[in-house]
Write a protein that holds these residues in place. Sequence first.
Motif, PDB file in Angstrom:
ATOM      1  N   GLY A 147      -0.795  11.798 -10.263  1.00  8.06           N
ATOM      2  CA  GLY A 147      -1.273  12.987 -10.175  1.00  8.06           C
ATOM      3  C   GLY A 147      -0.442  14.057 -10.142  1.00  8.06           C
ATOM      4  N   PHE A 148       0.493  14.243  -9.627  1.00  8.65           N
ATOM      5  CA  PHE A 148       1.533  15.305  -9.965  1.00  8.65           C
ATOM      6  C   PHE A 148       1.822  15.405 -11.463  1.00  8.65           C
ATOM      7  CE2 PHE A 148       5.791  17.158 -10.740  1.00  8.65           C
ATOM      8  CZ  PHE A 148       5.966  18.083  -9.682  1.00  8.65           C
ATOM      9  N   ALA A 149       2.193  14.409 -12.001  1.00  6.94           N
ATOM     10  CA  ALA A 149       2.436  14.440 -13.575  1.00  6.94           C
ATOM     11  C   ALA A 149       1.288  14.885 -14.282  1.00  6.94           C
ATOM     12  CB  ALA A 149       2.963  13.092 -14.136  1.00  6.94           C
ATOM     13  N   ARG A 150       0.128  14.203 -14.037  1.00  6.39           N
ATOM     14  CA  ARG A 150      -1.198  14.713 -14.962  1.00  6.39           C
ATOM     15  C   ARG A 150      -1.244  16.135 -14.800  1.00  6.39           C
ATOM     16  NH1 ARG A 150      -3.030   9.388 -13.421  1.00  6.39           N
ATOM     17  NH2 ARG A 150      -3.169   8.035 -15.299  1.00  6.39           N
ATOM     18  N   ALA A 151      -1.254  16.600 -13.484  1.00 10.17           N
ATOM     19  CA  ALA A 151      -1.611  18.087 -13.227  1.00 10.17           C
ATOM     20  C   ALA A 151      -0.553  19.022 -13.992  1.00 10.17           C
ATOM     21  CB  ALA A 151      -1.563  18.263 -11.492  1.00 10.17           C
ATOM     22  N   ARG A 152       0.217  18.591 -14.242  1.00  9.23           N
ATOM     23  CA  ARG A 152       1.333  19.464 -15.086  1.00  9.23           C
ATOM     24  C   ARG A 152       1.420  19.062 -16.539  1.00  9.23           C
ATOM     25  NH1 ARG A 152       2.107  19.262  -9.980  1.00  9.23           N
ATOM     26  NH2 ARG A 152       3.196  21.021  -9.077  1.00  9.23           N
ATOM     27  N   GLY A 153       0.326  18.296 -17.106  1.00 11.03           N
ATOM     28  CA  GLY A 153       0.248  18.092 -18.762  1.00 11.03           C
ATOM     29  C   GLY A 153       1.632  16.874 -19.196  1.00 11.03           C
ATOM     30  N   TYR A 154       2.090  16.107 -18.093  1.00 13.43           N
ATOM     31  CA  TYR A 154       3.105  15.258 -18.544  1.00 13.43           C
ATOM     32  C   TYR A 154       2.392  13.768 -18.584  1.00 13.43           C
ATOM     33  CZ  TYR A 154       6.568  18.632 -17.479  1.00 13.43           C
ATOM     34  OH  TYR A 154       7.441  20.128 -17.501  1.00 13.43           O
ATOM     35  N   LEU A 155       3.188  13.017 -19.186  1.00 14.78           N
ATOM     36  CA  LEU A 155       2.688  11.469 -19.160  1.00 14.78           C
ATOM     37  C   LEU A 155       2.990  10.901 -17.880  1.00 14.78           C
ATOM     38  CD1 LEU A 155       3.752  10.526 -22.878  1.00 14.78           C
ATOM     39  CD2 LEU A 155       1.542  10.724 -21.992  1.00 14.78           C
TER      40      LEU A 155
ATOM     41  N   PRO B  63       0.747  -1.138  -0.132  1.00 12.23           N
ATOM     42  CA  PRO B  63       0.030  -0.031  -0.111  1.00 12.23           C
ATOM     43  C   PRO B  63       0.962   1.075  -0.178  1.00 12.23           C
ATOM     44  CG  PRO B  63      -0.287  -1.168   2.103  1.00 12.23           C
ATOM     45  CD  PRO B  63       0.495  -2.127   1.105  1.00 12.23           C
ATOM     46  N   ASP B  64       1.975   1.288   0.633  1.00  9.03           N
ATOM     47  CA  ASP B  64       2.616   2.585   0.630  1.00  9.03           C
ATOM     48  C   ASP B  64       3.262   2.748  -0.785  1.00  9.03           C
ATOM     49  OD1 ASP B  64       2.533   2.959   3.316  1.00  9.03           O
ATOM     50  OD2 ASP B  64       4.540   2.100   3.951  1.00  9.03           O
ATOM     51  N   TYR B  65       3.691   1.795  -1.694  1.00 11.27           N
ATOM     52  CA  TYR B  65       4.258   1.917  -2.841  1.00 11.27           C
ATOM     53  C   TYR B  65       3.034   2.436  -3.861  1.00 11.27           C
ATOM     54  CZ  TYR B  65       6.127   0.874  -7.371  1.00 11.27           C
ATOM     55  OH  TYR B  65       6.794   1.049  -8.540  1.00 11.27           O
ATOM     56  N   ARG B  66       1.877   2.069  -3.477  1.00  8.74           N
ATOM     57  CA  ARG B  66       0.672   2.519  -4.352  1.00  8.74           C
ATOM     58  C   ARG B  66       0.369   3.950  -3.864  1.00  8.74           C
ATOM     59  NH1 ARG B  66      -1.181  -2.916  -2.874  1.00  8.74           N
ATOM     60  NH2 ARG B  66      -2.682  -2.149  -1.310  1.00  8.74           N
ATOM     61  N   ARG B  67       0.612   4.327  -2.868  1.00  8.57           N
ATOM     62  CA  ARG B  67       0.118   5.596  -2.596  1.00  8.57           C
ATOM     63  C   ARG B  67       1.136   6.629  -3.256  1.00  8.57           C
ATOM     64  NH1 ARG B  67      -1.482   3.779   2.757  1.00  8.57           N
ATOM     65  NH2 ARG B  67       0.509   3.551   3.449  1.00  8.57           N
ATOM     66  N   TYR B  68       2.490   6.033  -3.124  1.00  8.74           N
ATOM     67  CA  TYR B  68       3.524   6.603  -3.929  1.00  8.74           C
ATOM     68  C   TYR B  68       3.255   7.068  -5.495  1.00  8.74           C
ATOM     69  CZ  TYR B  68       8.142   8.085  -5.985  1.00  8.74           C
ATOM     70  OH  TYR B  68       8.820   8.384  -7.018  1.00  8.74           O
ATOM     71  N   ARG B  69       2.798   5.935  -6.063  1.00  2.00           N
ATOM     72  CA  ARG B  69       2.559   5.862  -7.399  1.00  2.00           C
ATOM     73  C   ARG B  69       1.495   6.804  -7.663  1.00  2.00           C
ATOM     74  NH1 ARG B  69       4.560   2.024 -10.838  1.00  2.00           N
ATOM     75  NH2 ARG B  69       3.350   3.157 -12.562  1.00  2.00           N
ATOM     76  N   GLU B  70       0.357   6.812  -6.808  1.00  2.00           N
ATOM     77  CA  GLU B  70      -1.007   7.717  -7.109  1.00  2.00           C
ATOM     78  C   GLU B  70      -0.538   9.081  -7.085  1.00  2.00           C
ATOM     79  OE1 GLU B  70      -3.467   6.157  -4.263  1.00  2.00           O
ATOM     80  OE2 GLU B  70      -4.114   4.363  -5.366  1.00  2.00           O
ATOM     81  N   ALA B  71       0.321   9.372  -6.041  1.00  2.00           N
ATOM     82  CA  ALA B  71       0.853  10.672  -5.966  1.00  2.00           C
ATOM     83  C   ALA B  71       1.582  11.254  -7.078  1.00  2.00           C
ATOM     84  CB  ALA B  71       1.237  10.927  -4.615  1.00  2.00           C
ATOM     85  N   LEU B  72       2.556  10.498  -7.488  1.00  2.00           N
ATOM     86  CA  LEU B  72       3.437  10.679  -8.703  1.00  2.00           C
ATOM     87  C   LEU B  72       2.465  10.915  -9.865  1.00  2.00           C
ATOM     88  CD1 LEU B  72       6.437  11.134  -8.899  1.00  2.00           C
ATOM     89  CD2 LEU B  72       6.633   8.836  -9.859  1.00  2.00           C
TER      90      LEU B  72
END
Length: 345
Positions: A92-100, A81-90
Amino acid sequence: MQVLPETPLPLIVAPMAGGPSTPALVAAAGRAGARGFLAAGYLSPEAFSRDLEATHGAVGSPAFGVNLFLPEARPVIPEGPDYRRYREALDGFARARGYLPPGDPAPFREDHYLPEKLALILRNPPETVSFTFGIPEEAPIAALRARGCSVGVTVTTAAEARAVPGGRADYLIVQGTEAGGHRGSHTQDGDAAGIPLRTLLAEVSAATSLPLIAAGGVSRAAEVRELLAAGAARVQVGTLLIAATESGASAAQKEALIAASAGESAITRAFSGRWARGIHNDLMREIDPVALPGFPTIHHLTAGLRAQAAAAGDASALALWAGTGLGGARRADAAEILAGLDPAG
């Protein structure tokens, strides 16, 4: 074999993997009277072979060093679960800035192609070879010494220094928490704080008789004098050279470094899963709360995002590795920067 040959300046230009270290920077360090180190970390054997040959040609002799990453003695593969939370945050960060968003990590070699790189070094040896993230085995050390190379090991605690077996190193690089880039610790354990360089130098000096190279946050000639007086045989500098003419750092990284002021660096593992120091930016602020150990998996996971940001000139998502010696970086030739650190000046 001289362990640390005398040079006009008692300075080492740090190996800075991921771009800043270039054959031109290594050669410029030598011309200025210091010693340059070529960073082999992250390079494929083909790329390292080209850089090694180019450095020999630019320097005109073996009077330089090469730094190698060692494989993780106990690789950390993040999951759960810790890794999944990290992946989800990353993501979201990418999409918010228009990155893949990052996909699955690209396949990677846990050993950083160490045998292949050692073979290239043995065919075309430099003066010295240093190791980061652990202690090398006896066989490669014997082979390197047979080719005239001295051997250094990076340490971040007195316990790591004491753990280096007798005869396994000719000198130690003592890396304080002020240093930019990845902490060269022998495991991924430990807290974020690290040990200040002055304290660490005293502790390691009491634990070994080997020559010591002091590294971490050095930006002034007075600091070089202080560290030499405290027992260092040489002083290593890195952050001040990132914006140098000969550095291969991206334009965005150079601009961010020049604009940064003292106090803007912070320790993170959001980019790679290993503790590292860089300029505090958006990715660190948003991802640090869920960051977790996992080098090199996380390093390769974030590589695509960092590449997109670099292409866009977007420093908010770059790993802007830099030490605490911020505020003095400028566009200049490496020789001019190093002359400003001359302890005799």
